[in-house]
Design a protein around this motif. Structure first.
Motif, PDB file in Angstrom:
ATOM      1  N   VAL A 271      31.499  -0.732  18.004  1.00  0.00           N
ATOM      2  CA  VAL A 271      30.728  -0.979  19.076  1.00  0.00           C
ATOM      3  C   VAL A 271      29.948   0.261  19.012  1.00  0.00           C
ATOM      4  O   VAL A 271      30.490   1.647  18.559  1.00  0.00           O
ATOM      5  CB  VAL A 271      30.719  -0.938  20.459  1.00  0.00           C
ATOM      6  N   THR A 272      28.178   0.451  18.631  1.00  0.00           N
ATOM      7  CA  THR A 272      27.185   0.987  18.200  1.00  0.00           C
ATOM      8  C   THR A 272      26.342   1.020  19.132  1.00  0.00           C
ATOM      9  O   THR A 272      25.640  -0.012  19.637  1.00  0.00           O
ATOM     10  CB  THR A 272      27.025   1.088  16.871  1.00  0.00           C
ATOM     11  N   ILE A 273      25.589   2.002  20.175  1.00  0.00           N
ATOM     12  CA  ILE A 273      24.496   1.792  20.918  1.00  0.00           C
ATOM     13  C   ILE A 273      23.927   3.047  20.123  1.00  0.00           C
ATOM     14  O   ILE A 273      24.053   3.699  20.486  1.00  0.00           O
ATOM     15  CB  ILE A 273      24.623   1.456  22.597  1.00  0.00           C
ATOM     16  N   GLY A 274      22.525   2.062  20.049  1.00  0.00           N
ATOM     17  CA  GLY A 274      21.273   3.074  19.724  1.00  0.00           C
ATOM     18  C   GLY A 274      20.480   3.887  20.434  1.00  0.00           C
ATOM     19  O   GLY A 274      21.230   4.191  21.630  1.00  0.00           O
ATOM     20  N   ASP A 275      19.931   4.834  20.058  1.00  0.00           N
ATOM     21  CA  ASP A 275      19.132   6.288  20.911  1.00  0.00           C
ATOM     22  C   ASP A 275      18.324   5.257  22.192  1.00  0.00           C
ATOM     23  O   ASP A 275      18.148   4.405  21.704  1.00  0.00           O
ATOM     24  CB  ASP A 275      18.313   6.651  20.134  1.00  0.00           C
ATOM     25  N   ASN A 276      18.715   6.021  23.256  1.00  0.00           N
ATOM     26  CA  ASN A 276      17.153   5.610  24.302  1.00  0.00           C
ATOM     27  C   ASN A 276      17.464   4.024  24.305  1.00  0.00           C
ATOM     28  O   ASN A 276      16.426   3.499  25.209  1.00  0.00           O
ATOM     29  CB  ASN A 276      15.928   5.573  23.823  1.00  0.00           C
ATOM     30  N   ALA A 277      19.091   3.347  24.983  1.00  0.00           N
ATOM     31  CA  ALA A 277      19.344   2.461  25.378  1.00  0.00           C
ATOM     32  C   ALA A 277      19.659   2.728  26.932  1.00  0.00           C
ATOM     33  O   ALA A 277      19.794   3.782  27.049  1.00  0.00           O
ATOM     34  CB  ALA A 277      20.079   2.037  24.555  1.00  0.00           C
ATOM     35  N   TRP A 278      19.847   1.351  27.786  1.00  0.00           N
ATOM     36  CA  TRP A 278      19.834   1.363  28.853  1.00  0.00           C
ATOM     37  C   TRP A 278      20.675   0.766  28.612  1.00  0.00           C
ATOM     38  O   TRP A 278      20.200  -0.678  28.820  1.00  0.00           O
ATOM     39  CB  TRP A 278      18.377   1.138  29.563  1.00  0.00           C
ATOM     40  N   ILE A 279      21.873   1.084  29.612  1.00  0.00           N
ATOM     41  CA  ILE A 279      22.838  -0.054  29.994  1.00  0.00           C
ATOM     42  C   ILE A 279      22.918  -0.555  31.277  1.00  0.00           C
ATOM     43  O   ILE A 279      24.048   0.713  32.054  1.00  0.00           O
ATOM     44  CB  ILE A 279      24.417   0.024  29.416  1.00  0.00           C
ATOM     45  N   GLY A 280      22.303  -0.764  31.927  1.00  0.00           N
ATOM     46  CA  GLY A 280      23.029  -1.607  33.164  1.00  0.00           C
ATOM     47  C   GLY A 280      24.518  -1.985  34.256  1.00  0.00           C
ATOM     48  O   GLY A 280      24.697  -2.209  33.668  1.00  0.00           O
TER      49      GLY A 280
ATOM     50  N   VAL B 173      29.366  -5.506  30.925  1.00  0.00           N
ATOM     51  CA  VAL B 173      30.418  -5.370  29.893  1.00  0.00           C
ATOM     52  C   VAL B 173      29.858  -5.761  28.339  1.00  0.00           C
ATOM     53  O   VAL B 173      29.588  -6.303  28.374  1.00  0.00           O
ATOM     54  CB  VAL B 173      31.681  -6.783  30.368  1.00  0.00           C
ATOM     55  N   ILE B 174      30.885  -4.391  27.201  1.00  0.00           N
ATOM     56  CA  ILE B 174      30.308  -4.694  26.009  1.00  0.00           C
ATOM     57  C   ILE B 174      31.311  -4.686  24.846  1.00  0.00           C
ATOM     58  O   ILE B 174      32.908  -4.005  25.300  1.00  0.00           O
ATOM     59  CB  ILE B 174      29.153  -3.108  25.404  1.00  0.00           C
ATOM     60  N   LEU B 175      31.167  -6.227  24.750  1.00  0.00           N
ATOM     61  CA  LEU B 175      32.921  -6.645  23.958  1.00  0.00           C
ATOM     62  C   LEU B 175      32.747  -5.985  22.352  1.00  0.00           C
ATOM     63  O   LEU B 175      31.642  -5.132  22.218  1.00  0.00           O
ATOM     64  CB  LEU B 175      32.951  -8.478  23.759  1.00  0.00           C
ATOM     65  N   ALA B 176      33.900  -5.860  21.424  1.00  0.00           N
ATOM     66  CA  ALA B 176      34.222  -5.303  20.797  1.00  0.00           C
ATOM     67  C   ALA B 176      33.160  -5.767  19.197  1.00  0.00           C
ATOM     68  O   ALA B 176      33.049  -7.150  19.747  1.00  0.00           O
ATOM     69  CB  ALA B 176      35.510  -5.577  20.213  1.00  0.00           C
ATOM     70  N   GLY B 177      32.669  -4.980  17.894  1.00  0.00           N
ATOM     71  CA  GLY B 177      32.134  -5.618  17.135  1.00  0.00           C
ATOM     72  C   GLY B 177      30.706  -5.709  17.652  1.00  0.00           C
ATOM     73  O   GLY B 177      29.876  -5.627  16.504  1.00  0.00           O
ATOM     74  N   VAL B 178      29.943  -5.082  19.210  1.00  0.00           N
ATOM     75  CA  VAL B 178      28.757  -5.573  19.399  1.00  0.00           C
ATOM     76  C   VAL B 178      27.184  -4.059  18.885  1.00  0.00           C
ATOM     77  O   VAL B 178      28.265  -2.867  19.214  1.00  0.00           O
ATOM     78  CB  VAL B 178      28.504  -5.631  20.691  1.00  0.00           C
ATOM     79  N   SER B 179      26.210  -4.416  17.921  1.00  0.00           N
ATOM     80  CA  SER B 179      25.238  -3.151  17.895  1.00  0.00           C
ATOM     81  C   SER B 179      24.730  -3.152  19.055  1.00  0.00           C
ATOM     82  O   SER B 179      23.940  -4.139  19.091  1.00  0.00           O
ATOM     83  CB  SER B 179      25.033  -3.337  16.338  1.00  0.00           C
ATOM     84  N   ILE B 180      24.202  -2.595  19.835  1.00  0.00           N
ATOM     85  CA  ILE B 180      22.667  -2.890  20.456  1.00  0.00           C
ATOM     86  C   ILE B 180      21.531  -1.551  20.094  1.00  0.00           C
ATOM     87  O   ILE B 180      22.630  -0.322  19.959  1.00  0.00           O
ATOM     88  CB  ILE B 180      23.286  -1.865  22.434  1.00  0.00           C
ATOM     89  N   GLY B 181      20.477  -1.778  19.805  1.00  0.00           N
ATOM     90  CA  GLY B 181      19.719  -1.543  18.976  1.00  0.00           C
ATOM     91  C   GLY B 181      18.864  -0.632  20.320  1.00  0.00           C
ATOM     92  O   GLY B 181      19.245  -0.353  21.367  1.00  0.00           O
ATOM     93  N   GLU B 182      18.082   0.491  19.784  1.00  0.00           N
ATOM     94  CA  GLU B 182      17.554   1.601  19.933  1.00  0.00           C
ATOM     95  C   GLU B 182      16.383   1.278  21.040  1.00  0.00           C
ATOM     96  O   GLU B 182      15.599   0.206  20.656  1.00  0.00           O
ATOM     97  CB  GLU B 182      16.963   2.240  18.998  1.00  0.00           C
ATOM     98  N   GLY B 183      16.467   1.675  22.439  1.00  0.00           N
ATOM     99  CA  GLY B 183      15.690   1.197  23.431  1.00  0.00           C
ATOM    100  C   GLY B 183      15.936  -0.221  24.024  1.00  0.00           C
ATOM    101  O   GLY B 183      14.921  -0.448  25.189  1.00  0.00           O
ATOM    102  N   ALA B 184      16.571  -0.208  23.431  1.00  0.00           N
ATOM    103  CA  ALA B 184      16.899  -1.801  24.238  1.00  0.00           C
ATOM    104  C   ALA B 184      17.694  -1.994  25.937  1.00  0.00           C
ATOM    105  O   ALA B 184      17.725  -0.212  25.731  1.00  0.00           O
ATOM    106  CB  ALA B 184      18.237  -2.595  22.963  1.00  0.00           C
ATOM    107  N   ILE B 185      17.235  -2.509  26.109  1.00  0.00           N
ATOM    108  CA  ILE B 185      18.170  -2.605  27.591  1.00  0.00           C
ATOM    109  C   ILE B 185      19.245  -3.446  28.707  1.00  0.00           C
ATOM    110  O   ILE B 185      18.828  -5.193  27.913  1.00  0.00           O
ATOM    111  CB  ILE B 185      17.094  -2.888  28.853  1.00  0.00           C
TER     112      ILE B 185
END
Length: 185
Positions: free
Chosen positions: A132-141, A145-157
């Motif tokens: 699992v990869t979460i980019g810079d400056n993201a916000w996870i409320g 729940v983040i499942l296997a293999g997911v990437s969340i881009g920079e600045g995503a909410i």
């Protein structure tokens, strides 16, 4: 030479989590997590000593609030200024990379393991680990729940309570179960 279950886990192959070596690594992580969750806040600092030593990497100013739980710890990589609020659970059977300045709300859960689809496989403890990869400056409320293999881009909410089953592009807001993109207000 036959690959160990740890080697299979690291290679992203099917492995059994019912394994002495993996259990010993989980015990080490549980001990570090126990210290982190038990120390008084002023004594613990941003991350308790045993957990800090266990982590794959920790950038300047990264902070993990208690209580916290992780499966192994050595697969967790935190960028500068990352903040994990109380109650976060990270089952890091594969690498979890959280970019600098990213904030995780209370009770966020990140699961890298997928169990076998067939009951006989699950009974044998078979699972596969996906990063699992979460980019810079993201916000996870909170409670997302983040499942296997997911990437969340920079600045995503990721909205509170969302279940993220697919990649989230940079600067995109997702909500719901399963999480879907929405137009920001």
């Amino acid at each position: 030479m036959t690959a160990s279950e740890r080697m299979k886990m690291a290679a992203g192959e099917w492995y059994t989590c019912i394994d002495d070596e993996l259990e010993a690594l989980r015990v080490t992580a549980r001990d570090a997590v126990f210290e982190h969750n038990s120390l008084p806040p002023r004594q613990r600092g941003n991350i308790a000593p045993a957990l800090r030593t266990l982590l794959g990497a920790m950038g300047e100013g990264a902070r993990i609030e208690a209580p916290f739980h992780c499966a192994y710890g050595f697969n967790l990589f935190l960028g500068e200024g990352v903040f994990l609020n109380a109650g976060c659970t990270i089952l890091d059977t594969a690498p979890v990379r959280i970019g600098k300045g990213t904030l995780l709300g209370p009770n966020v859960q990140i699961y890298c393991a997928e169990h076998h689809r067939e009951a006989t496989g699950r009974l044998a403890g078979l699972e596969i680990a996906k990063a699992v990869t979460i980019g810079d400056n993201a916000w996870i409320g909170g409670s997302a729940v983040i499942l296997a293999g997911v990437s969340i881009g920079e600045g995503a909410i990721v909205g509170a309570g969302a279940v993220v089953t697919r990649d989230v592009p940079a600067n995109t807001t997702v909500i719901g179960n399963p999480a879907r993109a929405v137009t920001p207000r």
